[in-house]
Design a protein around this motif. Structure first.
Motif, PDB file in Angstrom:
ATOM      1  N   MET B 270      71.944  55.739   9.595  1.00 25.07           N
ATOM      2  CA  MET B 270      71.547  54.920   8.448  1.00 25.07           C
ATOM      3  C   MET B 270      70.154  55.281   7.926  1.00 25.07           C
ATOM      4  O   MET B 270      69.667  54.663   6.992  1.00 25.07           O
ATOM      5  N   ILE B 271      69.510  56.264   8.569  1.00 24.79           N
ATOM      6  CA  ILE B 271      68.173  56.672   8.138  1.00 24.79           C
ATOM      7  C   ILE B 271      68.308  58.006   7.423  1.00 24.79           C
ATOM      8  O   ILE B 271      68.966  58.922   7.934  1.00 24.79           O
ATOM      9  N   SER B 272      67.738  58.117   6.227  1.00 29.10           N
ATOM     10  CA  SER B 272      67.766  59.408   5.541  1.00 29.10           C
ATOM     11  C   SER B 272      66.339  59.925   5.430  1.00 29.10           C
ATOM     12  O   SER B 272      65.376  59.205   5.718  1.00 29.10           O
ATOM     13  N   ASP B 273      66.200  61.182   5.030  1.00 28.12           N
ATOM     14  CA  ASP B 273      64.867  61.771   4.928  1.00 28.12           C
ATOM     15  C   ASP B 273      63.969  60.972   3.991  1.00 28.12           C
ATOM     16  O   ASP B 273      62.774  60.857   4.208  1.00 28.12           O
ATOM     17  N   MET B 275      64.304  57.735   3.254  1.00 27.20           N
ATOM     18  CA  MET B 275      64.112  56.346   3.654  1.00 27.20           C
ATOM     19  C   MET B 275      63.854  56.276   5.148  1.00 27.20           C
ATOM     20  O   MET B 275      64.760  56.464   5.937  1.00 27.20           O
ATOM     21  N   LYS B 276      62.592  56.024   5.489  1.00 32.12           N
ATOM     22  CA  LYS B 276      62.229  55.911   6.900  1.00 32.12           C
ATOM     23  C   LYS B 276      62.311  54.441   7.319  1.00 32.12           C
ATOM     24  O   LYS B 276      61.568  53.611   6.781  1.00 32.12           O
ATOM     25  N   TYR B 277      63.189  54.126   8.209  1.00 30.41           N
ATOM     26  CA  TYR B 277      63.264  52.777   8.759  1.00 30.41           C
ATOM     27  C   TYR B 277      63.176  52.875  10.272  1.00 30.41           C
ATOM     28  O   TYR B 277      63.693  53.830  10.848  1.00 30.41           O
ATOM     29  N   CYS B 292      69.921  49.426  13.613  1.00 29.62           N
ATOM     30  CA  CYS B 292      69.169  49.879  12.445  1.00 29.62           C
ATOM     31  C   CYS B 292      69.791  49.314  11.174  1.00 29.62           C
ATOM     32  O   CYS B 292      70.991  49.475  10.944  1.00 29.62           O
ATOM     33  N   ASP B 293      68.980  48.621  10.384  1.00 31.49           N
ATOM     34  CA  ASP B 293      69.439  48.085   9.089  1.00 31.49           C
ATOM     35  C   ASP B 293      68.657  48.775   7.987  1.00 31.49           C
ATOM     36  O   ASP B 293      67.426  48.718   7.988  1.00 31.49           O
ATOM     37  N   THR B 294      69.336  49.389   7.040  1.00 33.39           N
ATOM     38  CA  THR B 294      68.651  50.013   5.906  1.00 33.39           C
ATOM     39  C   THR B 294      69.470  49.716   4.656  1.00 33.39           C
ATOM     40  O   THR B 294      70.579  49.186   4.763  1.00 33.39           O
ATOM     41  N   PRO B 295      68.963  50.075   3.477  1.00 31.05           N
ATOM     42  CA  PRO B 295      69.760  49.846   2.261  1.00 31.05           C
ATOM     43  C   PRO B 295      71.112  50.577   2.304  1.00 31.05           C
ATOM     44  O   PRO B 295      72.042  50.208   1.595  1.00 31.05           O
ATOM     45  N   LEU B 296      71.248  51.623   3.128  1.00 29.69           N
ATOM     46  CA  LEU B 296      72.532  52.321   3.234  1.00 29.69           C
ATOM     47  C   LEU B 296      73.572  51.478   3.955  1.00 29.69           C
ATOM     48  O   LEU B 296      74.754  51.552   3.651  1.00 29.69           O
TER      49      LEU B 296
END
Lengths: 364, 364
Positions: B270-273, B275-277, B292-296
């Motif tokens: 769920m982490i992309s280059d 978007m660092k979460y 892990c919670d992200t906008p994705l």
């Protein structure tokens, strides 16, 4: 919507249909895979508005339904599930839950209504083509397809089914590639397939089995029993290529392909991407001289080399000639020259399986 | 200047010394290889003003001399010569003629006077290090070297020879990597080697044999008997790393490295280059939860996992933790926590061969 299925089959299907998915689109649904769960079958499709790939896999379907899930994310999730079976469930708000073992993923899907409809092609005239033949003919002609859209019909390859022969032709204005293969179908037809489609289909289908082709007007489908690929065709008139082939020759060179190729390779060292210089090629007094002078330096390769007919000196683009020679799948070739400004023709020493044509360039 | 030598040896030497050649420089000589032919030996050098590689090969020298030839062009020419022996001759105007069999190349060289002098390093304190140990220690610490020059001393790794031990330390402000190996040398010394030098030397020297290291003030040379590598050292004070290592722990986790790594890998999806979460990591009631919670979307991995000491919940950068775990070369590790804001320490379950430290990030 809810289904469970084998993780490996689903991952493989996702990877393959993703070839037709656009990675960045203003229409979010086009970045996704359309997943349809009905009647004990799970269908997956990717579609970029010009080209689509669809496949079906076995699944245990608890609640039928349809959803579009982001291609990259969904494929990666399925791959990372640590169990043999993966379960996907979608709620009323299009939230997709992908689970297996200790792992649980949740992402937001897109309603299937937002996924554009993939056109269907139905025709009684079916062409059956071994994938190995299809791939071979594409691999050895696609390099000559035009990369710019000045003449859109040249951005694909002509497939001509006539007189028990399949002929594939690519041309970009500087060179031309023809490949021929015996193939009996009970009707005549021809169409232009976009280069992108040819690359994708041959990569997906490989060399095993047979593919079934339906082509109607501007549309075509390829089916290998597992995957169905749809593509638009290129509309318009292809070059009347038969007229461009020189009938005569003044000089005939019979040579090992490898010998000519390695000479060109050595001399081309003086050519860089930013500096295009022609190769100077001379046949004279039993000698072949390949030479190149550029601001980087000078290179020459001189070899004993008998030939038939007149002496000749001409120039050509090294890259075009090397592409053509690499595409020749035989050891011995004949190269025909008809003067320094007439197209150079490369053919097998025996037969007419292929013909490559390279235009010379004027040299001082 | 004129010499002949074995084509393969020359090509290999050119490829290797080219690692120290700059591909684009305002000073043309720096894009070249310095070739020196004297006393039956041919010496080749590449030098980018901070780093150099030199080697000698056997050659039949007819006329001694020196020249600088463009590294890329000369290497490619030598490779393309179709014979076993290649002959190089230079005329008074620095025109270099490279020939073998039917092939002849001509390029313009640069006088050797324009090539900057490579510094020499002489020291009686010699360090002898097996290349396998050297490579292992570099490979498992170099990921933690700082990539930005805010603290120049952290753009290299500290090599500390003390108490019969070689300790290599890299640090970038968010994590720290330590590797230790017994090594007896009769003196104590320490210096900071630039990361680029470490990468090049370990790649060039591989795992066979031993290298001899001389270090004096700001300069170092590495010699494996075939190649001599010179590099500048980084000047300045390295972090007092001993002080940063937590002495106590409130929570101790003994775990299979693979288990922790695969959980992090799954959840990091769920982490992309862009978007660092942080990863949320919880040890509570015999359970390890990685989340892990992200906008994705959301990802979680929950497993049975006994541990010693207090329950803990903290956040950390997934990439830093994965780098550290990948660098652990043992199956069983221990992870020590000292509260949610104290550095996380990763060590082997047995011994103290390595120590990795990752700073946690504050989470809500």
């Amino acid at each position: 919507m809810k289904f469970s299925c084998n993780k490996e089959s689903l991952a493989q299907a996702c990877v393959n249909v993703s070839r037709a998915v656009i990675s960045k689109s203003t229409l979010g649904a086009l970045e996704g895979i359309l997943i349809q769960a009905h009647d004990g079958k799970l269908s997956l499709s990717g579609y970029d508005l010009e080209f689509s790939i669809t496949t079906c896999i076995d699944a245990q379907i608890e609640v039928p339904g349809e959803i579009v899930l982001n291609s990259r994310l969904f494929t990666d999730m399925v791959k990372k599930i640590p169990t043999e079976t993966v379960t996907v469930s979608i709620d009323d708000k299009h939230l997709a839950n992908v689970t297996g073992g200790s792992v649980s993923y949740t992402i937001l899907g897109t309603p299937s209504e937002e996924f554009p409809e993939i056109p269907t092609v139905e025709s009684d005239d079916i062409i059956r083509l071994p994938n190995a033949v299809f791939k071979d003919m594409v691999d050895h002609t696609i390099f000559a397809v035009s990369l710019n859209d000045v003449r859109p019909t040249h951005m694909g390859s002509l497939f001509e089914f006539k007189n028990g022969l399949l002929t594939v032709v690519s041309v970009d204005g500087y060179r031309l590639a023809i490949r021929r293969e015996p193939l009996n179908i009970p009707f005549e037809t021809s169409f232009i397939i976009p280069a992108k489609t040819l690359k994708e289909v041959t990569a997906l289908f490989g060399e095993e089995g047979t593919c079934e082709i339906h082509a109607v007007k501007r549309r075509i489908t390829f089916d290998n029993g597992t995957y169905t690929v749809y593509s638009r065709l290129i509309d318009g008139d292809f070059l009347e290529y038969e007229d461009t082939l020189p009938k005569n020759e003044k000089t005939l060179l019979k040579i090992e392909k490898r010998e000519l190729l390695s000479g060109l390779d050595r001399v081309s060292l003086m050519i860089s991407d930013r500096m295009k210089y022609p190769i100077h090629f001379t046949l004279n007094e039993m000698t072949m001289e390949i030479r190149c002078d550029t601001p980087l330096g000078k290179a020459s390769d001189v070899n004993y080399c008998p030939f038939e007919g007149e002496s000749i000196r001409l120039g050509f683009n090294s890259g075009y000639m090397i592409d053509a020679l690499r595409a020749c799948d035989c050891d011995k070739i004949k190269v025909r020259f008809n003067g320094p400004l007439s197209p150079i023709v490369i053919e097998p020493e025996e037969g007419n399986k292929f013909l490559y044509l390279v235009l010379p360039v004027r040299i001082k």
